[in-house]
Write an enzyme that holds these catalytic residues in place. Structure first.
Site, PDB file in Angstrom:
ATOM      1  N   GLY A 247      53.141 109.386 -77.137  1.00 27.58           N
ATOM      2  CA  GLY A 247      52.376 109.218 -78.541  1.00 27.58           C
ATOM      3  C   GLY A 247      52.661 110.027 -79.768  1.00 27.58           C
ATOM      4  N   GLU A 289      54.745 111.799 -71.777  1.00 28.22           N
ATOM      5  CA  GLU A 289      55.356 110.289 -72.010  1.00 28.22           C
ATOM      6  C   GLU A 289      55.862 109.966 -72.527  1.00 28.22           C
ATOM      7  OE1 GLU A 289      52.196 108.708 -70.313  1.00 28.22           O
ATOM      8  OE2 GLU A 289      52.754 109.005 -68.012  1.00 28.22           O
ATOM      9  N   PRO A 290      56.585 110.778 -73.263  1.00 21.47           N
ATOM     10  CA  PRO A 290      56.730 110.467 -75.006  1.00 21.47           C
ATOM     11  C   PRO A 290      58.199 108.769 -75.100  1.00 21.47           C
ATOM     12  CG  PRO A 290      58.559 111.953 -74.212  1.00 21.47           C
ATOM     13  CD  PRO A 290      57.319 112.148 -73.154  1.00 21.47           C
ATOM     14  N   GLY A 291      57.784 107.955 -75.746  1.00 21.02           N
ATOM     15  CA  GLY A 291      58.520 106.828 -76.305  1.00 21.02           C
ATOM     16  C   GLY A 291      59.286 106.971 -77.471  1.00 21.02           C
ATOM     17  N   ARG A 329      56.950  93.546 -84.811  1.00 22.91           N
ATOM     18  CA  ARG A 329      55.836  95.172 -84.947  1.00 22.91           C
ATOM     19  C   ARG A 329      54.970  94.301 -86.888  1.00 22.91           C
ATOM     20  NH1 ARG A 329      56.409  99.481 -85.752  1.00 22.91           N
ATOM     21  NH2 ARG A 329      54.618 100.065 -83.857  1.00 22.91           N
ATOM     22  N   CYS A 360      59.590  79.855 -88.109  1.00 20.03           N
ATOM     23  CA  CYS A 360      59.236  78.536 -88.754  1.00 20.03           C
ATOM     24  C   CYS A 360      57.407  79.329 -88.591  1.00 20.03           C
ATOM     25  CB  CYS A 360      59.587  77.500 -88.198  1.00 20.03           C
ATOM     26  SG  CYS A 360      61.233  76.482 -88.608  1.00 20.03           S
ATOM     27  N   GLU A 361      57.653  79.979 -89.558  1.00 27.58           N
ATOM     28  CA  GLU A 361      56.266  80.972 -89.297  1.00 27.58           C
ATOM     29  C   GLU A 361      56.259  81.883 -90.944  1.00 27.58           C
ATOM     30  OE1 GLU A 361      54.565  82.397 -85.772  1.00 27.58           O
ATOM     31  OE2 GLU A 361      53.382  83.494 -86.533  1.00 27.58           O
TER      32      GLU A 361
HETATM   33  N1  LLP Z   1      52.613 107.007 -72.327  1.00 24.70           N
HETATM   34  C1  LLP Z   1      51.394 105.587 -71.614  1.00 24.70           C
HETATM   35  C2  LLP Z   1      50.408 105.819 -70.354  1.00 24.70           C
HETATM   36  C3  LLP Z   1      51.318 104.553 -72.886  1.00 24.70           C
HETATM   37  O1  LLP Z   1      50.560 103.823 -72.665  1.00 24.70           O
HETATM   38  C4  LLP Z   1      52.367 105.030 -74.116  1.00 24.70           C
HETATM   39  C5  LLP Z   1      52.595 103.448 -74.836  1.00 24.70           C
HETATM   40  C6  LLP Z   1      53.290 105.820 -74.101  1.00 24.70           C
HETATM   41  C7  LLP Z   1      52.900 106.780 -73.194  1.00 24.70           C
HETATM   42  C8  LLP Z   1      54.452 106.281 -74.642  1.00 24.70           C
HETATM   43  O2  LLP Z   1      53.958 106.461 -76.022  1.00 24.70           O
HETATM   44  P1  LLP Z   1      55.153 106.416 -77.570  1.00 24.70           P
HETATM   45  O3  LLP Z   1      55.165 107.962 -76.788  1.00 24.70           O
HETATM   46  O4  LLP Z   1      56.213 105.440 -77.492  1.00 24.70           O
HETATM   47  O5  LLP Z   1      53.767 106.571 -78.387  1.00 24.70           O
HETATM   48  N2  LLP Z   1      54.081  98.202 -78.953  1.00 24.70           N
HETATM   49  C9  LLP Z   1      53.233  99.312 -79.508  1.00 24.70           C
HETATM   50  C10 LLP Z   1      53.112 100.369 -79.133  1.00 24.70           C
HETATM   51  C11 LLP Z   1      52.303 100.209 -77.841  1.00 24.70           C
HETATM   52  C12 LLP Z   1      51.913 102.135 -76.964  1.00 24.70           C
HETATM   53  C13 LLP Z   1      51.582 101.603 -75.496  1.00 24.70           C
HETATM   54  N3  LLP Z   1      52.053 103.092 -74.967  1.00 24.70           N
HETATM   55  C14 LLP Z   1      54.083  99.450 -80.817  1.00 24.70           C
HETATM   56  O6  LLP Z   1      55.374  99.293 -81.257  1.00 24.70           O
HETATM   57  O7  LLP Z   1      53.748 100.247 -82.145  1.00 24.70           O
END
Ligand code: LLP
Length: 444
Positions: A247, A289-291, A329, A360-361
């Site tokens: 997050g 869990e960073p994404g 997004r 087309c939107e």
């Molecule tokens: N762990 C869990 C359980 C999660 O649900 C998520 C993201 C993450 C880790 C990774 O979060 P991050 O570090 O990436 O913020 N599609 C949306 C974001 C959805 C996030 C879903 N869960 C967007 O484009 O902003």
């Protein structure tokens, strides 16, 4: 000028990333194109690991592959010593195919199918993150059948509202994810503890995404520390692990002011230390869990500018050869982005335009009201910070093939995802025989 990672302006006044001139790159591989800045990805992965290593607390940093899941990403995560969070059979399969060490894979999801659970058990993954009672029963049944025991965390909802878009908040009480505190989570823990097929290692929470303000984490950790004292007392056992999710926010525009990775980690670990020690609890092993904070700013999308429409005194639309198909997004979350004309980075003349996609939107707008260097048909537009949740949420809306993806580093440009073709798009179409023989009964 908004730049990310190794991006810079070269002597030709072009945008260069990872030592590669983006204008020359697209001449070879075309547009739209996702590019990844490898040095930036690895730098961020290393920063997470180094920030944890500064503490004497066991940890795992699991890359949340939902942000961008490709085999090349799995390779880099593995090489930098990260673990991997997967949420579906598809992500798990990608990791397995990439040879990712299965004991470092954590499997999430609020509705894992039997097939997915089976696949994860067969692969001997490191941990299930159990979301609900139905899943507990499925795992018990499938692991029992296979005579295996799996490790698991239980996901809880700490009842914290993160300050972010409501669709990407997850920790509040009214959420589809996990068990609420305290009773539902304790009841689930007792069921798991009593089972022969599941070893309970601890709990998981995730309060949301694109978070800048650590007070939400602080509150969640406080609640979880209270919960650990209760649940450990109830179960009469110590739970060795706590997973605090992902997050951490990133910079999409100059208005975003995220903490550094080190500051995020410091703040999190200080809260954990503080709240666990205060309750005389041992500090658990911490998993995160960073994404987005790993891959978001390392991705840039390159588009070719085509048509435009000037409505005097209203606005000028400039259209690119991609759009909500490769980046949903802005349409989904009103997400904001910065961009530049990659073939004319510095110029005395600029104008305010809005960047439209080609779907087309009317809602297919990538950027409203941005100052760009006199965009013309044929120019190359770079949109920054598109690494997270762009390719992974892309679609084939309007039957538009997905872009290719290239990994850039020290002058190398390597294709890591092939460009989809229109042939790919029709490959699953089938025409029933009876349609091919039916006569045209239309009006002549
Ligand atoms: N762990 C869990 C359980 C999660 O649900 C998520 C993201 C993450 C880790 C990774 O979060 P991050 O570090 O990436 O913020 N599609 C949306 C974001 C959805 C996030 C879903 N869960 C967007 O484009 O902003």
């Amino acid at each position: 000028m908004f730049l990310t990672g190794t991006s810079r302006i070269n002597e030709k006044n072009h945008l260069e990333i990872g030592g590669v001139d983006t204008v020359e790159l697209v001449e070879r591989v075309g547009t739209p194109l996702y590019v990844l800045d490898e040095a930036e990805i690895r730098k961020r992965m290393k920063e997470f690991i180094a920030s944890f290593q500064a503490y004497n607390i066991p940890f795992q940093v699991a890359y949340a592959s939902k942000a961008l899941c490709t085999k090349a990403m799995c390779y880099m995560a593995e090489q930098e010593g990260l673990s991997l969070d997967v949420v579906s059979g598809g992500e798990l399969f990608t990791a397995i195919q990439a040879g990712f060490p299965s004991e470092r894979i954590h499997f999430h999801g609020n509705n894992k199918s039997e097939k997915e659970i089976e696949m994860a058990i067969d692969a001997n993954i490191g941990a299930f993150v159990i979301d609900n009672l139905y899943e507990i029963e499925l795992i018990k049944e499938i692991a029992g059948r296979k005579e295996k025991k799996v490790n698991a965390l239980i996901r809880v909802t700490p009842g914290i509202e993160a300050h972010t878009h409501e669709y990407i908040q997850t920790g509040q009480e009214d959420s589809k994810f996990g068990f609420n505190l305290n009773e539902p989570a304790i009841a689930a823990a007792k069921i798991v503890q009593a089972s022969e097929q599941i070893e309970l290692n601890g709990f998981h929470f995730h309060i949301g995404s694109q978070i800048f303000d650590m007070t939400g984490f602080e509150k969640a950790v406080e609640r979880i520390a209270d919960f650990y004292s209760i649940v450990q007392y109830e179960l009469k056992t110590e739970l060795p692990i706590l997973n605090t999710g992902g997050g951490f926010g990133i910079r999409y525009t100059n208005e975003d002011n995220p903490l550094s990775i080190k500051n995020y980690v410091d703040s999190l670990l200080e809260s954990v230390k503080n709240h666990f020690v205060k309750r005389s609890l041992n500090i658990p092993e911490i998993w995160i869990e960073p994404g987005r904070s790993i891959i978001g700013e390392a991705g840039i999308t390159l588009y070719k500018i085509g048509s435009s429409k000037d409505i005097p005194n209203v606005r000028k639309y400039v259209a690119v050869d991609g759009g909500m198909m490769d980046n949903p997004r802005p349409a989904l979350y009103q997400a904001k982005y910065e961009a530049a004309i990659a073939n004319r980075m510095i110029s005395d003349e600029s104008e305010k335009v809005s960047v439209a996609g080609k779907a087309c939107e009317s809602g297919d707008m990538l950027i409203w009201d941005i100052q760009l260097n006199q965009p013309q048909a044929g120019d190359l537009l770079a949109i920054f910070s598109t690494g997270a949740y762009n390719y992974s949420m892309s679609s084939n809306y309007n039957r538009i093939p997905r872009p290719a993806m290239v990994l850039l580093n020290e002058g190398n440009a390597d294709l890591i995802v092939e460009r989809e073709t229109v042939e790919d798009l029709v490959q699953y179409d089938r025409v029933p025989e009876r349609l091919t023989v039916q006569k045209n009964i239309g009006i002549k």
